[in-house]
Structures are given as structure tokens and as C-alpha cells.
Motif scaffolding. Sequence first.
Motif, PDB file in Angstrom:
ATOM      1  N   GLU A 167       0.813  -1.253   0.071  1.00  0.00           N
ATOM      2  CA  GLU A 167       0.020   0.006  -0.091  1.00  0.00           C
ATOM      3  C   GLU A 167       0.924   1.297   0.136  1.00  0.00           C
ATOM      4  OE1 GLU A 167      -2.800  -0.274   3.457  1.00  0.00           O
ATOM      5  OE2 GLU A 167      -3.849  -1.901   2.494  1.00  0.00           O
ATOM      6  N   ALA A 168       1.883   1.154   0.768  1.00  0.00           N
ATOM      7  CA  ALA A 168       2.857   2.421   0.756  1.00  0.00           C
ATOM      8  C   ALA A 168       3.701   2.746  -0.382  1.00  0.00           C
ATOM      9  CB  ALA A 168       3.725   2.307   1.918  1.00  0.00           C
ATOM     10  N   LEU A 169       3.979   1.443  -1.053  1.00  0.00           N
ATOM     11  CA  LEU A 169       4.748   1.655  -2.478  1.00  0.00           C
ATOM     12  C   LEU A 169       3.713   2.201  -3.445  1.00  0.00           C
ATOM     13  CD1 LEU A 169       6.582  -1.765  -2.207  1.00  0.00           C
ATOM     14  CD2 LEU A 169       7.484   0.358  -2.584  1.00  0.00           C
ATOM     15  N   GLU A 170       2.609   1.778  -3.663  1.00  0.00           N
ATOM     16  CA  GLU A 170       1.656   2.318  -4.470  1.00  0.00           C
ATOM     17  C   GLU A 170       1.325   3.817  -4.151  1.00  0.00           C
ATOM     18  OE1 GLU A 170      -1.407  -0.874  -4.303  1.00  0.00           O
ATOM     19  OE2 GLU A 170      -0.909  -1.804  -5.741  1.00  0.00           O
ATOM     20  N   ALA A 171       1.177   4.175  -2.822  1.00  0.00           N
ATOM     21  CA  ALA A 171       0.899   5.343  -2.625  1.00  0.00           C
ATOM     22  C   ALA A 171       2.104   6.201  -2.968  1.00  0.00           C
ATOM     23  CB  ALA A 171       0.563   5.515  -1.090  1.00  0.00           C
ATOM     24  N   GLN A 172       3.192   5.850  -3.262  1.00  0.00           N
ATOM     25  CA  GLN A 172       4.326   6.699  -3.640  1.00  0.00           C
ATOM     26  C   GLN A 172       5.008   6.715  -4.939  1.00  0.00           C
ATOM     27  OE1 GLN A 172       7.616   6.601  -0.833  1.00  0.00           O
ATOM     28  NE2 GLN A 172       6.292   6.060   0.847  1.00  0.00           N
ATOM     29  N   GLY A 173       3.870   5.953  -5.943  1.00  0.00           N
ATOM     30  CA  GLY A 173       3.967   6.018  -7.155  1.00  0.00           C
ATOM     31  C   GLY A 173       4.588   4.881  -7.890  1.00  0.00           C
ATOM     32  N   PHE A 174       4.859   3.712  -7.083  1.00  0.00           N
ATOM     33  CA  PHE A 174       5.471   2.599  -7.650  1.00  0.00           C
ATOM     34  C   PHE A 174       4.392   1.547  -8.321  1.00  0.00           C
ATOM     35  CE2 PHE A 174       8.690   3.812  -4.749  1.00  0.00           C
ATOM     36  CZ  PHE A 174       9.936   3.363  -5.208  1.00  0.00           C
ATOM     37  N   THR A 175       4.626   0.915  -9.019  1.00  0.00           N
ATOM     38  CA  THR A 175       3.734  -0.071  -9.761  1.00  0.00           C
ATOM     39  C   THR A 175       4.153  -1.498  -9.198  1.00  0.00           C
ATOM     40  OG1 THR A 175       4.046   1.161 -11.668  1.00  0.00           O
ATOM     41  CG2 THR A 175       2.863  -1.022 -11.804  1.00  0.00           C
ATOM     42  N   GLY A 188       2.600 -16.217  -6.799  1.00  0.00           N
ATOM     43  CA  GLY A 188       2.437 -15.468  -5.553  1.00  0.00           C
ATOM     44  C   GLY A 188       3.670 -14.227  -5.131  1.00  0.00           C
ATOM     45  N   HIS A 189       4.455 -14.113  -6.182  1.00  0.00           N
ATOM     46  CA  HIS A 189       5.689 -13.173  -5.958  1.00  0.00           C
ATOM     47  C   HIS A 189       5.015 -11.741  -6.213  1.00  0.00           C
ATOM     48  CE1 HIS A 189       7.782 -16.950  -6.610  1.00  0.00           C
ATOM     49  NE2 HIS A 189       8.776 -16.132  -5.513  1.00  0.00           N
ATOM     50  N   VAL A 190       5.594 -10.935  -5.425  1.00  0.00           N
ATOM     51  CA  VAL A 190       5.320  -9.363  -5.701  1.00  0.00           C
ATOM     52  C   VAL A 190       6.403  -8.685  -6.302  1.00  0.00           C
ATOM     53  CG1 VAL A 190       4.471  -7.467  -4.505  1.00  0.00           C
ATOM     54  CG2 VAL A 190       3.592  -9.582  -3.731  1.00  0.00           C
ATOM     55  N   MET A 191       6.060  -8.195  -7.564  1.00  0.00           N
ATOM     56  CA  MET A 191       7.023  -7.422  -8.377  1.00  0.00           C
ATOM     57  C   MET A 191       6.850  -6.187  -8.144  1.00  0.00           C
ATOM     58  SD  MET A 191       8.138 -10.345 -10.826  1.00  0.00           S
ATOM     59  CE  MET A 191       9.076  -9.420 -11.755  1.00  0.00           C
ATOM     60  N   VAL A 192       7.701  -5.211  -7.928  1.00  0.00           N
ATOM     61  CA  VAL A 192       7.609  -3.750  -7.803  1.00  0.00           C
ATOM     62  C   VAL A 192       8.435  -3.108  -8.777  1.00  0.00           C
ATOM     63  CG1 VAL A 192       8.254  -1.781  -6.213  1.00  0.00           C
ATOM     64  CG2 VAL A 192       7.573  -4.225  -5.347  1.00  0.00           C
ATOM     65  N   TYR A 193       7.714  -1.937  -9.454  1.00  0.00           N
ATOM     66  CA  TYR A 193       8.527  -1.293 -10.546  1.00  0.00           C
ATOM     67  C   TYR A 193       8.421   0.088 -10.390  1.00  0.00           C
ATOM     68  CZ  TYR A 193       7.992  -5.648 -13.287  1.00  0.00           C
ATOM     69  OH  TYR A 193       7.923  -6.992 -13.439  1.00  0.00           O
ATOM     70  N   ALA A 253       8.833   1.571 -15.293  1.00  0.00           N
ATOM     71  CA  ALA A 253       9.148   0.415 -16.034  1.00  0.00           C
ATOM     72  C   ALA A 253      10.357  -0.398 -15.753  1.00  0.00           C
ATOM     73  CB  ALA A 253       8.946   0.828 -17.548  1.00  0.00           C
ATOM     74  N   THR A 254      10.867   0.245 -14.626  1.00  0.00           N
ATOM     75  CA  THR A 254      12.218  -0.676 -14.393  1.00  0.00           C
ATOM     76  C   THR A 254      12.015  -1.514 -13.071  1.00  0.00           C
ATOM     77  OG1 THR A 254      13.175   1.306 -14.799  1.00  0.00           O
ATOM     78  CG2 THR A 254      14.518  -0.279 -13.432  1.00  0.00           C
ATOM     79  N   LEU A 255      12.235  -2.646 -13.128  1.00  0.00           N
ATOM     80  CA  LEU A 255      12.012  -3.713 -11.672  1.00  0.00           C
ATOM     81  C   LEU A 255      12.923  -3.168 -10.598  1.00  0.00           C
ATOM     82  CD1 LEU A 255      10.959  -6.385 -10.775  1.00  0.00           C
ATOM     83  CD2 LEU A 255      12.861  -7.407 -11.586  1.00  0.00           C
ATOM     84  N   VAL A 256      12.233  -3.075  -9.391  1.00  0.00           N
ATOM     85  CA  VAL A 256      13.295  -2.517  -8.413  1.00  0.00           C
ATOM     86  C   VAL A 256      13.436  -3.845  -7.461  1.00  0.00           C
ATOM     87  CG1 VAL A 256      12.922  -0.882  -6.381  1.00  0.00           C
ATOM     88  CG2 VAL A 256      12.046  -0.233  -8.437  1.00  0.00           C
ATOM     89  N   ARG A 266      16.653   2.979  -2.506  1.00  0.00           N
ATOM     90  CA  ARG A 266      17.614   3.508  -3.292  1.00  0.00           C
ATOM     91  C   ARG A 266      16.852   3.921  -4.683  1.00  0.00           C
ATOM     92  NH1 ARG A 266      19.956  -1.879  -2.611  1.00  0.00           N
ATOM     93  NH2 ARG A 266      21.294  -1.654  -0.546  1.00  0.00           N
ATOM     94  N   PHE A 267      15.538   3.714  -4.958  1.00  0.00           N
ATOM     95  CA  PHE A 267      14.803   4.318  -6.064  1.00  0.00           C
ATOM     96  C   PHE A 267      13.707   5.445  -5.374  1.00  0.00           C
ATOM     97  CE2 PHE A 267      16.270   0.516  -8.120  1.00  0.00           C
ATOM     98  CZ  PHE A 267      16.179   0.785  -9.385  1.00  0.00           C
ATOM     99  N   GLY A 268      14.074   5.886  -4.187  1.00  0.00           N
ATOM    100  CA  GLY A 268      13.145   6.827  -3.737  1.00  0.00           C
ATOM    101  C   GLY A 268      12.112   6.691  -2.796  1.00  0.00           C
TER     102      GLY A 268
END
Length: 67
Positions: A10-18, A25-30, A33-36, A58-60
Amino acid sequence: MDKDLKKLIEALEAQGFTVERTSKGHVMVYRDATLVVTFSGTASDWRAMKNGIAKARRFGFKWPPKR
């Protein structure tokens, strides 16, 4: 997925991450368009969450989120 990972997503999505969930069942965070980072749905290592947060920072990503 445990409640800590849900709060983190929820916090990642609120800060603009996809955030995408794979069929396994894995969660991929971008970011732009760059895999974080990739989180396991059920991590067995207690450091996995902390290491993933460190990569996202490291990505903000700001953690913990301000209330």
C-alpha cells in the motif's frame, strides 16, 4: 501474504510505484518500467523484507511512511 507485506505494498503504491502479483505469489515492484525488487509471497528469511525495503529506498521509497 502477511499483513506487513500488505502495508508495504500500500505504501509503495501510494508513492508512485507499480506493484504486480505473479501467478506464483511473488510481488514485483516497478518504478518507471524498471524492476526495483521482487518480494516472495511467503518469505522464510526474516531479512527478506528489510533487504527489499533497502532496494526500494534506493529508488526513492520513503519508509516508514509519514502519517
